[in-house]
Design a protein around this motif. Structure first.
Motif, PDB file in Angstrom:
ATOM      1  N   UNK A   1       0.812  -1.225   0.000  1.00 10.90           N
ATOM      2  CA  UNK A   1       0.000   0.000   0.000  1.00 10.90           C
ATOM      3  C   UNK A   1       0.847   1.277   0.000  1.00 10.90           C
ATOM      4  N   UNK A   2       1.911   1.306   0.789  1.00 13.86           N
ATOM      5  CA  UNK A   2       2.750   2.510   0.828  1.00 13.86           C
ATOM      6  C   UNK A   2       3.486   2.692  -0.494  1.00 13.86           C
ATOM      7  N   UNK A   3       3.900   1.593  -1.115  1.00 13.08           N
ATOM      8  CA  UNK A   3       4.570   1.690  -2.415  1.00 13.08           C
ATOM      9  C   UNK A   3       3.604   2.232  -3.479  1.00 13.08           C
ATOM     10  N   UNK A   4       2.363   1.759  -3.455  1.00 10.32           N
ATOM     11  CA  UNK A   4       1.369   2.270  -4.408  1.00 10.32           C
ATOM     12  C   UNK A   4       1.134   3.765  -4.212  1.00 10.32           C
ATOM     13  N   UNK A   5       1.126   4.206  -2.951  1.00  9.99           N
ATOM     14  CA  UNK A   5       0.955   5.642  -2.682  1.00  9.99           C
ATOM     15  C   UNK A   5       2.139   6.440  -3.239  1.00  9.99           C
ATOM     16  N   UNK A   6       3.330   5.898  -3.121  1.00  7.21           N
ATOM     17  CA  UNK A   6       4.511   6.572  -3.677  1.00  7.21           C
ATOM     18  C   UNK A   6       4.423   6.671  -5.196  1.00  7.21           C
ATOM     19  N   UNK A   7       3.956   5.608  -5.839  1.00  8.17           N
ATOM     20  CA  UNK A   7       3.863   5.623  -7.294  1.00  8.17           C
ATOM     21  C   UNK A   7       2.776   6.594  -7.771  1.00  8.17           C
ATOM     22  N   UNK A   8       1.733   6.767  -6.986  1.00 11.64           N
ATOM     23  CA  UNK A   8       0.724   7.775  -7.315  1.00 11.64           C
ATOM     24  C   UNK A   8       1.335   9.175  -7.227  1.00 11.64           C
ATOM     25  N   UNK A   9       2.149   9.398  -6.236  1.00 14.44           N
ATOM     26  CA  UNK A   9       2.845  10.686  -6.093  1.00 14.44           C
ATOM     27  C   UNK A   9       3.789  10.903  -7.273  1.00 14.44           C
ATOM     28  N   UNK A  10       4.478   9.852  -7.676  1.00 14.85           N
ATOM     29  CA  UNK A  10       5.398   9.961  -8.810  1.00 14.85           C
ATOM     30  C   UNK A  10       4.642  10.246 -10.095  1.00 14.85           C
ATOM     31  N   UNK A  11       3.505   9.593 -10.270  1.00 18.21           N
ATOM     32  CA  UNK A  11       2.704   9.827 -11.474  1.00 18.21           C
ATOM     33  C   UNK A  11       2.286  11.290 -11.580  1.00 18.21           C
TER      34      UNK A  11
ATOM     35  N   UNK B   1       3.983  13.899 -10.362  1.00 12.92           N
ATOM     36  CA  UNK B   1       5.084  14.869 -10.415  1.00 12.92           C
ATOM     37  C   UNK B   1       6.253  14.446 -11.308  1.00 12.92           C
ATOM     38  N   UNK B   2       6.155  13.336 -12.017  1.00 12.83           N
ATOM     39  CA  UNK B   2       7.314  12.795 -12.727  1.00 12.83           C
ATOM     40  C   UNK B   2       7.806  13.679 -13.870  1.00 12.83           C
ATOM     41  N   UNK B   3       6.938  14.505 -14.438  1.00 15.96           N
ATOM     42  CA  UNK B   3       7.327  15.282 -15.611  1.00 15.96           C
ATOM     43  C   UNK B   3       8.435  16.289 -15.325  1.00 15.96           C
ATOM     44  N   UNK B   4       8.694  16.555 -14.049  1.00 16.97           N
ATOM     45  CA  UNK B   4       9.768  17.483 -13.698  1.00 16.97           C
ATOM     46  C   UNK B   4      11.137  16.930 -14.084  1.00 16.97           C
TER      47      UNK B   4
ATOM     48  N   UNK C   1       9.211   7.370 -17.788  1.00 16.38           N
ATOM     49  CA  UNK C   1       8.173   7.030 -16.822  1.00 16.38           C
ATOM     50  C   UNK C   1       7.550   5.671 -17.140  1.00 16.38           C
ATOM     51  N   UNK C   2       7.455   5.327 -18.407  1.00 13.26           N
ATOM     52  CA  UNK C   2       6.944   4.002 -18.784  1.00 13.26           C
ATOM     53  C   UNK C   2       7.856   2.907 -18.231  1.00 13.26           C
TER      54      UNK C   2
ATOM     55  N   UNK D   1      19.263  17.365  -9.544  1.00 17.20           N
ATOM     56  CA  UNK D   1      19.942  16.132  -9.140  1.00 17.20           C
ATOM     57  C   UNK D   1      19.164  14.898  -9.591  1.00 17.20           C
ATOM     58  N   UNK D   2      17.835  14.976  -9.602  1.00 24.40           N
ATOM     59  CA  UNK D   2      17.029  13.850 -10.092  1.00 24.40           C
ATOM     60  C   UNK D   2      17.315  13.587 -11.569  1.00 24.40           C
ATOM     61  N   UNK D   3      17.431  14.637 -12.344  1.00 20.64           N
ATOM     62  CA  UNK D   3      17.753  14.480 -13.766  1.00 20.64           C
ATOM     63  C   UNK D   3      19.129  13.841 -13.947  1.00 20.64           C
ATOM     64  N   UNK D   4      20.104  14.272 -13.146  1.00 16.86           N
ATOM     65  CA  UNK D   4      21.454  13.746 -13.260  1.00 16.86           C
ATOM     66  C   UNK D   4      21.528  12.266 -12.933  1.00 16.86           C
ATOM     67  N   UNK D   5      20.641  11.777 -12.102  1.00 18.60           N
ATOM     68  CA  UNK D   5      20.670  10.383 -11.670  1.00 18.60           C
ATOM     69  C   UNK D   5      19.989   9.427 -12.641  1.00 18.60           C
ATOM     70  N   UNK D   6      19.315   9.957 -13.649  1.00 19.03           N
ATOM     71  CA  UNK D   6      18.479   9.091 -14.480  1.00 19.03           C
ATOM     72  C   UNK D   6      19.245   8.090 -15.330  1.00 19.03           C
ATOM     73  N   UNK D   7      20.411   8.431 -15.804  1.00 22.46           N
ATOM     74  CA  UNK D   7      21.166   7.503 -16.635  1.00 22.46           C
ATOM     75  C   UNK D   7      21.442   6.207 -15.879  1.00 22.46           C
ATOM     76  N   UNK D   8      21.941   6.343 -14.654  1.00 14.00           N
ATOM     77  CA  UNK D   8      22.244   5.160 -13.837  1.00 14.00           C
ATOM     78  C   UNK D   8      20.960   4.489 -13.355  1.00 14.00           C
ATOM     79  N   UNK D   9      19.998   5.276 -12.912  1.00 12.03           N
ATOM     80  CA  UNK D   9      18.753   4.701 -12.382  1.00 12.03           C
ATOM     81  C   UNK D   9      18.027   3.883 -13.444  1.00 12.03           C
ATOM     82  N   UNK D  10      17.934   4.402 -14.644  1.00  8.97           N
ATOM     83  CA  UNK D  10      17.205   3.684 -15.688  1.00  8.97           C
ATOM     84  C   UNK D  10      17.978   2.463 -16.185  1.00  8.97           C
ATOM     85  N   UNK D  11      19.311   2.507 -16.088  1.00 11.46           N
ATOM     86  CA  UNK D  11      20.097   1.310 -16.396  1.00 11.46           C
ATOM     87  C   UNK D  11      19.784   0.199 -15.393  1.00 11.46           C
TER      88      UNK D  11
END
Length: 335
Positions: free
Chosen positions: A168-178, A180-183, A190-191, A307-317
């Motif tokens: 349940x808490x993970x689903x709430x986090x993903x709703x929050x991400x949905x 605000x993710x466009x930032x 996001x897919x 900083x979130x943008x900078x982390x995306x290369x590694x995170x998405x890998x």
């Protein structure tokens, strides 16, 4: 889920800080302290201030926006238990002059919801970042195992109330991400996040809780929440402590380390207690869960966007490896 500060703009941040500073000064009037200095520390889920007394004592004053009072009390109960059951220095609550560990303040944040203050004894230590010795990293695993061993010994009282970290808490986090993710994420990015989240959900749904794998955990023991006295790690900031899987706790700790260091954390952990045979697969899912939750937590905050943008290369890998079934925790991965 507990209410936190709604950080959405620089102007919003300035308002929160002004209100929190006022609340902090009001709160100090309720403690028998001969304090001579207070400074702002950090704004996140809570707003914290470092307080110095005339006796060279350092304290941490926390301002909590509209949280559950019993949850705050229960956090302090758990810290008292850890102090008794282990030899690990942990933050301790300081009661106010009325003997209460949680102080209620009203009218400081522009709404009718209560604002609470808690005062904590400071845990001395140095945050080493990634510049850790092998012994220090190994001891982080030992620390986690000791905390989890204490959890298994703890019988919560009837009024003990802390959040649960799971599906349940993970689903709430993903709703929050949905929301605000466009930032910081593209449509395709996001897919990828959504696909990884679905695999995490499937994994969580198949887990069976028992006293060997589930209990009261720190919930946020990343590298920023560990300080060192020489070779000995000390945990700080138990504000997210709650009920969850022990390997979820381990995942938070290893995410901020290099692959070789992650192995040492597990070796330290296994020197005290053994995870289940399929622990590696579980640990990977919990690592992705913790990473996605972290991005969701910071996504609305404009101070974190770069900083979130900078982390995306590694995170998405990492997410691509996770979705393909390729191991990623204990070896370097190509971006």
């Amino acid at each position: 889920m507990p209410r936190t500060f709604q950080i959405s703009s620089e102007e919003n941040v300035r308002k929160i800080l002004a209100n929190s500073k006022h609340a902090a000064l009001r709160a100090l009037q309720s403690y028998d302290l001969d304090w001579d200095h207070i400074r702002f520390n950090q704004l996140s889920d809570t707003c914290t201030f470092v307080v110095q007394t005339s006796k060279s004592q350092t304290l941490l004053l926390r301002i909590h926006p509209g949280m559950n009072k019993e949850e705050l009390r229960s956090e302090l109960v758990w810290l008292d238990v850890l102090n008794r059951l282990t030899n690990i220095p942990v933050p301790q609550g300081v009661p106010n002059r009325h003997g209460d560990s949680v102080l209620e303040l009203k009218g400081d944040h522009g709404d009718d919801l209560p604002v609470y203050a808690t005062l904590m004894r400071w845990v001395d230590g140095i945050n080493e970042g990634r510049e850790l010795s092998e012994e220090q990293v190994f001891n982080e695993g030992v620390l986690l195992a000791k905390l989890h061993h204490a959890s298994r010994q703890f019988e919560p009282p009837a009024d003990f109330t802390r959040p649960e970290w799971g599906l349940p808490s993970f689903n709430a986090s993903m709703e929050r991400l949905a929301e605000h993710h466009k930032a910081f994420l593209s449509h395709d990015g996001f897919a990828l996040y959504q696909s990884a989240a679905e695999k995490v959900r499937t994994h969580l749904a198949g887990l069976v809780k028992d006293t060997t794998n589930y209990g009261l955990i720190h919930g946020d023991l990343h590298q920023g929440n560990i300080v060192f006295d020489g070779k000995h790690p000390r945990p700080i900031d138990f504000g997210r402590c709650g009920f969850g899987y022990f390997l979820y706790d381990v995942a938070h700790t290893i995410l901020g380390l290099y692959p070789a260091q992650r192995k040492l954390v597990l070796e330290g952990y296994q020197s005290i207690r053994k995870p289940a045979a399929d622990g590696l697969q579980e640990l990977e899912s919990f690592a992705v869960m913790a990473m996605l939750e972290n991005f969701a937590h910071h996504a609305p905050d404009p101070r974190e966007t770069d900083s979130l943008k900078e982390e995306q290369s590694y995170a998405q890998a990492i997410l691509r490896h996770y979705l393909s079934g390729s191991p990623f925790l204990f070896q370097a991965i190509e971006l």
